[in-house]
Enzyme design. Structure first.
Site, PDB file in Angstrom:
ATOM      1  N   HIS A 291       9.726  11.477  -0.598  1.00 36.31           N
ATOM      2  CA  HIS A 291       9.007  11.075   0.614  1.00 36.31           C
ATOM      3  C   HIS A 291       8.895   9.554   0.604  1.00 36.31           C
ATOM      4  O   HIS A 291       8.329   8.973  -0.312  1.00 36.31           O
ATOM      5  CB  HIS A 291       7.617  11.718   0.622  1.00 36.31           C
ATOM      6  CG  HIS A 291       6.801  11.408   1.836  1.00 36.31           C
ATOM      7  ND1 HIS A 291       6.688  12.274   2.900  1.00 36.31           N
ATOM      8  CD2 HIS A 291       6.054  10.325   2.154  1.00 36.31           C
ATOM      9  CE1 HIS A 291       5.910  11.743   3.818  1.00 36.31           C
ATOM     10  NE2 HIS A 291       5.513  10.562   3.391  1.00 36.31           N
ATOM     11  N   HIS A 334      -2.071  10.130  -3.830  1.00 34.56           N
ATOM     12  CA  HIS A 334      -1.898   8.691  -3.831  1.00 34.56           C
ATOM     13  C   HIS A 334      -3.207   7.962  -4.093  1.00 34.56           C
ATOM     14  O   HIS A 334      -4.269   8.373  -3.641  1.00 34.56           O
ATOM     15  CB  HIS A 334      -1.356   8.274  -2.446  1.00 34.56           C
ATOM     16  CG  HIS A 334      -0.910   6.862  -2.353  1.00 34.56           C
ATOM     17  ND1 HIS A 334      -0.052   6.275  -3.251  1.00 34.56           N
ATOM     18  CD2 HIS A 334      -1.197   5.894  -1.443  1.00 34.56           C
ATOM     19  CE1 HIS A 334       0.169   5.018  -2.906  1.00 34.56           C
ATOM     20  NE2 HIS A 334      -0.524   4.760  -1.812  1.00 34.56           N
ATOM     21  N   GLU A 340      -6.874   2.275   3.896  1.00 36.70           N
ATOM     22  CA  GLU A 340      -6.114   3.050   4.873  1.00 36.70           C
ATOM     23  C   GLU A 340      -7.074   3.735   5.851  1.00 36.70           C
ATOM     24  O   GLU A 340      -7.754   4.701   5.503  1.00 36.70           O
ATOM     25  CB  GLU A 340      -5.254   4.102   4.176  1.00 36.70           C
ATOM     26  CG  GLU A 340      -4.237   3.513   3.204  1.00 36.70           C
ATOM     27  CD  GLU A 340      -3.391   4.576   2.524  1.00 36.70           C
ATOM     28  OE1 GLU A 340      -3.538   5.767   2.873  1.00 36.70           O
ATOM     29  OE2 GLU A 340      -2.600   4.224   1.646  1.00 36.70           O
ATOM     30  N   HIS A 364      -9.633   5.954   3.679  1.00 35.55           N
ATOM     31  CA  HIS A 364      -9.415   6.057   2.243  1.00 35.55           C
ATOM     32  C   HIS A 364      -9.378   4.633   1.705  1.00 35.55           C
ATOM     33  O   HIS A 364      -8.444   3.882   1.971  1.00 35.55           O
ATOM     34  CB  HIS A 364      -8.123   6.828   1.940  1.00 35.55           C
ATOM     35  CG  HIS A 364      -8.140   8.218   2.509  1.00 35.55           C
ATOM     36  ND1 HIS A 364      -7.152   8.699   3.337  1.00 35.55           N
ATOM     37  CD2 HIS A 364      -9.045   9.213   2.388  1.00 35.55           C
ATOM     38  CE1 HIS A 364      -7.440   9.939   3.689  1.00 35.55           C
ATOM     39  NE2 HIS A 364      -8.588  10.274   3.130  1.00 35.55           N
ATOM     40  N   HIS A 370      -6.335  10.313  -2.527  1.00 36.97           N
ATOM     41  CA  HIS A 370      -6.246  11.160  -1.344  1.00 36.97           C
ATOM     42  C   HIS A 370      -4.854  11.773  -1.282  1.00 36.97           C
ATOM     43  O   HIS A 370      -3.959  11.412  -2.051  1.00 36.97           O
ATOM     44  CB  HIS A 370      -6.557  10.378  -0.070  1.00 36.97           C
ATOM     45  CG  HIS A 370      -5.715   9.146   0.107  1.00 36.97           C
ATOM     46  ND1 HIS A 370      -5.955   7.983  -0.577  1.00 36.97           N
ATOM     47  CD2 HIS A 370      -4.632   8.893   0.898  1.00 36.97           C
ATOM     48  CE1 HIS A 370      -5.073   7.061  -0.224  1.00 36.97           C
ATOM     49  NE2 HIS A 370      -4.253   7.601   0.679  1.00 36.97           N
TER      50      HIS A 370
END
Length: 437
Positions: A291, A334, A340, A364, A370
């Site tokens: 990803h 992550h 974020e 976050h 998260h």
């Protein structure tokens, strides 16, 4: 003349004049002794005069009256929720999720300036360093009024309701799944019909730019040709009490004048408001494995003084194909040295289809872990990896910043939308570890 004509382009030199006044733009000189139609020449500078040519931003306006023609500014008291005090609440490192923010009561008329609510931010507008994230909640148009931000640029993300925006440069209509940027100092008014909601990213340091593409090459992400600026439009209107509102050092002020602020007949330059349709974003994604980092979805960036690190990035997660092999396809778990803030314009976000709703948000913070909830993790871990259309009918976005953002008292308490049970979405993730015999 149509209310909504646009010129295409981005980060270039533009010129426009209202078709009712042909040849309103002076020839050869920016400020001749007498301008056509006896207009006043006024320069609007978005950078220091001595900024390098490739970064220098300014526009010449040819208007019926100079913008200096107004009475003194006085405090504007019709907003209790705009804030620049990042110390009004104790720091909170927890994952945060807000349910959809409430529209104003149907019995109250609230325009977009009155309906600005600051949810989080960092830095200081006086030192020109930092950012703020606001929610706008309104149900009424601005009448005989204009607003400009002395502190920085506004990137506006509508979520519910269309914004019909009048600027000194002309008109723009901005619908959900579109964005617009109103740079520092440009006056504008917003007209709405019914309950209207959205998000605003404000940056103090710099202006928004297209990100460098690096190894991607010349094409991909947001294309310059798809950014649209208004065509000149003016009104020569006497008004008993026209209000010019400004946000200055985080505080709202108002000044009265006897005419409309939207009296620019012609203009030319490279410091302009603009809009962009998020559906035109050219997605770059992995076709082999893993990803990719969310940076590949960056639409606009406001750079910091540190190369490769942004004061703020505006990132979207649009409909796309997912084809990676041998890969956990959703966003991975992550922890990040960036803050974020995410919002949802429409649909359901793929990594958290329950709880994260359109008109709500998540934050976050730096190094707060998260990632996907249990349902998403379980499904993606066992899915057959065939080409799959992801996020169809959805548009999520992220304001990502290198600064550690604090949440305001309104964001943590007053709005009463903070989801105290957000953490529970990860609690069902169990130990799967095994040592084979």
């Amino acid at each position: 003349m149509s209310d909504y004509k646009y010129m295409s382009g981005f980060d270039s030199h533009f010129s426009s004049e209202d078709e009712r006044c042909p040849n309103a733009l002076p020839e050869a000189q920016n400020s001749p002794q007498k301008c056509p139609y006896d207009l006043y020449a006024e320069q609007l500078s978005g950078t220091a005069f001595t900024a390098p040519r490739k970064e220098n931003a300014r526009t010449w306006l040819y208007r019926i009256r100079p913008s200096a023609v107004h009475e003194p500014f006085v405090p504007f008291k019709n907003n209790k929720f705009l804030s620049h005090n990042w110390d009004e609440h104790e720091p909170n490192p927890n994952q945060m999720r807000w349910k959809p923010f409430d529209f104003p009561s149907s019995t109250a008329r609230v325009n977009i300036v009155e309906g600005l609510h600051t949810i989080c931010g960092a830095g200081d507008a006086r030192s020109r360093h930092g950012l703020a994230v606001h929610i706008y909640l309104c149900n009424a148009s601005m009448e005989n009024a204009a607003f400009y931000n002395s502190d920085g640029d506004f990137l506006i993300v509508p979520q519910e309701g269309i914004l019909d925006i009048v600027t000194e440069f002309g008109k723009m209509s901005v619908a959900p799944n579109e964005i617009c940027v109103i740079p520092q100092g440009i006056r504008f008014a917003v007209n709405v019909v019914g309950p209207t909601r959205g998000y605003i990213l404000e940056v103090y340091d710099n202006h928004f730019h297209l990100p460098d593409l690096g190894p991607i090459g010349a094409n991909g992400l947001a294309n310059p040709r798809d950014f649209l600026t208004p065509v000149a439009w003016f009104e020569d209107r006497e008004v008993k009490n026209f209000q010019v509102l400004t946000k200055y050092q985080g505080v709202l002020f108002s000044a009265s004048q006897k005419h409309s602020a939207f009296d620019v007949v012609a203009w030319h330059g490279n410091y302009v408001p603009y809009k962009y349709d998020l559906a035109k974003f050219n997605v770059i994604n992995s076709v082999s494995y893993d990803h990719c980092d969310p940076s590949i979805f960056t639409v606009l960036t406001c750079p910091s003084s540190r190369y490769g690190t942004a004061i703020a990035d505006f990132v979207i997660f649009p409909p796309r194909w997912s084809v990676q092999e041998h890969t956990f396809r959703p966003p991975y778990y992550h922890r990040n040295c960036m803050s974020e803030f995410m919002g949802l314009i429409l649909g359901k976000y793929e990594a958290k289809e329950e709880g994260f709703m359109a008109g709500g948000a998540t934050l976050h913070s730096m190094m707060t872990p998260h990632g996907p909830d249990y349902k998403c993790f379980d499904g993606a871990s066992n899915a057959k990896l065939v080409p799959e259309r992801v996020a169809e009918g959805t548009q999520a976005f992220m304001f990502e910043s290198s600064l550690s953002m604090a949440v305001t008292k309104w964001g943590q308490e007053t709005c009463q939308k903070l989801d105290a049970k957000y953490y529970e979405c990860w609690q069902a993730l169990k130990k799967n570890f095994k040592i084979s015999n």
